[in-house]
Design an enzyme around this catalytic site. Sequence first.
Site, PDB file in Angstrom:
ATOM      1  N   ASN A 115       0.870  -1.142   0.009  1.00  0.00           N
ATOM      2  CA  ASN A 115      -0.099  -0.115  -0.078  1.00  0.00           C
ATOM      3  C   ASN A 115       0.776   1.179  -0.197  1.00  0.00           C
ATOM      4  OD1 ASN A 115      -1.837   1.927   0.503  1.00  0.00           O
ATOM      5  ND2 ASN A 115      -2.639   1.370   2.395  1.00  0.00           N
ATOM      6  N   LYS A 153       0.012   4.242  -0.515  1.00  0.00           N
ATOM      7  CA  LYS A 153      -0.584   5.488   0.200  1.00  0.00           C
ATOM      8  C   LYS A 153      -0.360   6.746  -0.821  1.00  0.00           C
ATOM      9  CE  LYS A 153      -0.079   3.207   4.851  1.00  0.00           C
ATOM     10  NZ  LYS A 153      -0.059   3.399   5.934  1.00  0.00           N
ATOM     11  N   HIS A 200      -9.400   1.151   4.713  1.00  0.00           N
ATOM     12  CA  HIS A 200      -8.169   1.115   5.217  1.00  0.00           C
ATOM     13  C   HIS A 200      -8.442   2.268   6.570  1.00  0.00           C
ATOM     14  CE1 HIS A 200      -4.091   2.304   6.499  1.00  0.00           C
ATOM     15  NE2 HIS A 200      -3.678   1.264   5.953  1.00  0.00           N
ATOM     16  N   GLU A 231      -6.819   4.534   7.630  1.00  0.00           N
ATOM     17  CA  GLU A 231      -6.664   5.908   7.324  1.00  0.00           C
ATOM     18  C   GLU A 231      -7.903   6.692   6.679  1.00  0.00           C
ATOM     19  OE1 GLU A 231      -2.811   5.484   5.406  1.00  0.00           O
ATOM     20  OE2 GLU A 231      -1.910   4.963   7.191  1.00  0.00           O
ATOM     21  N   GLU A 263      -5.094  -4.951  10.480  1.00  0.00           N
ATOM     22  CA  GLU A 263      -3.976  -4.071  10.687  1.00  0.00           C
ATOM     23  C   GLU A 263      -4.571  -3.211  11.991  1.00  0.00           C
ATOM     24  OE1 GLU A 263      -2.014  -2.841   6.586  1.00  0.00           O
ATOM     25  OE2 GLU A 263      -3.772  -1.171   6.793  1.00  0.00           O
ATOM     26  N   GLY A 286       2.541   2.380  10.610  1.00  0.00           N
ATOM     27  CA  GLY A 286       3.550   3.536  10.569  1.00  0.00           C
ATOM     28  C   GLY A 286       4.389   3.833  11.641  1.00  0.00           C
ATOM     29  N   SER A 332       3.700  -2.209  10.274  1.00  0.00           N
ATOM     30  CA  SER A 332       5.356  -2.012  10.270  1.00  0.00           C
ATOM     31  C   SER A 332       5.804  -3.444  10.049  1.00  0.00           C
ATOM     32  CB  SER A 332       5.460  -1.837  11.685  1.00  0.00           C
ATOM     33  OG  SER A 332       4.915  -0.493  11.975  1.00  0.00           O
ATOM     34  N   GLY A 341       5.353   1.452   4.660  1.00  0.00           N
ATOM     35  CA  GLY A 341       6.500   2.030   4.341  1.00  0.00           C
ATOM     36  C   GLY A 341       7.434   1.359   3.716  1.00  0.00           C
TER      37      GLY A 341
END
Length: 248
Positions: free
Chosen positions: A9, A11, A94, A96, A166, A172, A212, A234
């Site tokens: 992902n 983002k 997600h 976010e 998640e 993150g 992570s 990330g």
Amino acid sequence: MRQTVAAGNWKMNKTPSETRALIAELAPLVKDAKNKVIVCPTAVCLPAAVEAAKGTNILVGAQNLYFEDKGAFTGEISADMLLDLGVSYVIIGHSERRQYFAETDETVNKKVLKALEKGLNPIICVGESLEQREQGITADLVRMQVKIALQGVSAEQAKTVIIAYEPIWAIGTGKTATTEQAEEVCKTIRDCICELYCADVAEAVIIQYGGSVNAGNSAELFSQANIDGGLVGGASLKAADFAVIANS
Ligand code: 13P
């Protein structure tokens, strides 16, 4: 045996030209990957991603879609638009998007139904906040998120969904859930699907862990009985790291 799936992902990162470059760098590193490899760049980068991934084993997913077919929904993107581009997966719900863009379990459900109706494979995200974990409601919350997301989804359709667990506190933050924590919740999700449908469907559904995930912890996480790969933020932006994850 379920296939393990490594999905990146991205983002709100990478421009279209950076997307081409990252996929070109990644492709040779994952060509023999054990896991299915999916990259999910932002919407404007999807054409570049599909183009760059042609002739490779990398599949392309979107980060969102809208649940209406077409019309006056400024800024939104339909399932048909994604399919026309050659996109085959779509991340839905997600944390976010739930946190910053007011997505709810109900909109997640509508999007899941639309994706399935059109033949896109949804990657449905669920997970608790730190506060909810400390309140001891992780299993209840995740079960509720799964149950609402799958309202109206048939058993045959359910076999094609990916669910990504998640935990919000692990996203993150560099603070990965322990292998035991991740496996426990992924098993809770599989048990919940077994209750909703049957053992066959529960055995077929791919359940990923996200939060992570990196080149150092993916092998152990993915070796768990109920963890079928990862949804990676990330670390998916670095070809070498994501390649290690995809080969885990
Ligand atoms: P990180 O891997 O950066 O923690 O992000 C996880 C995530 O949100 C993937 O969807």
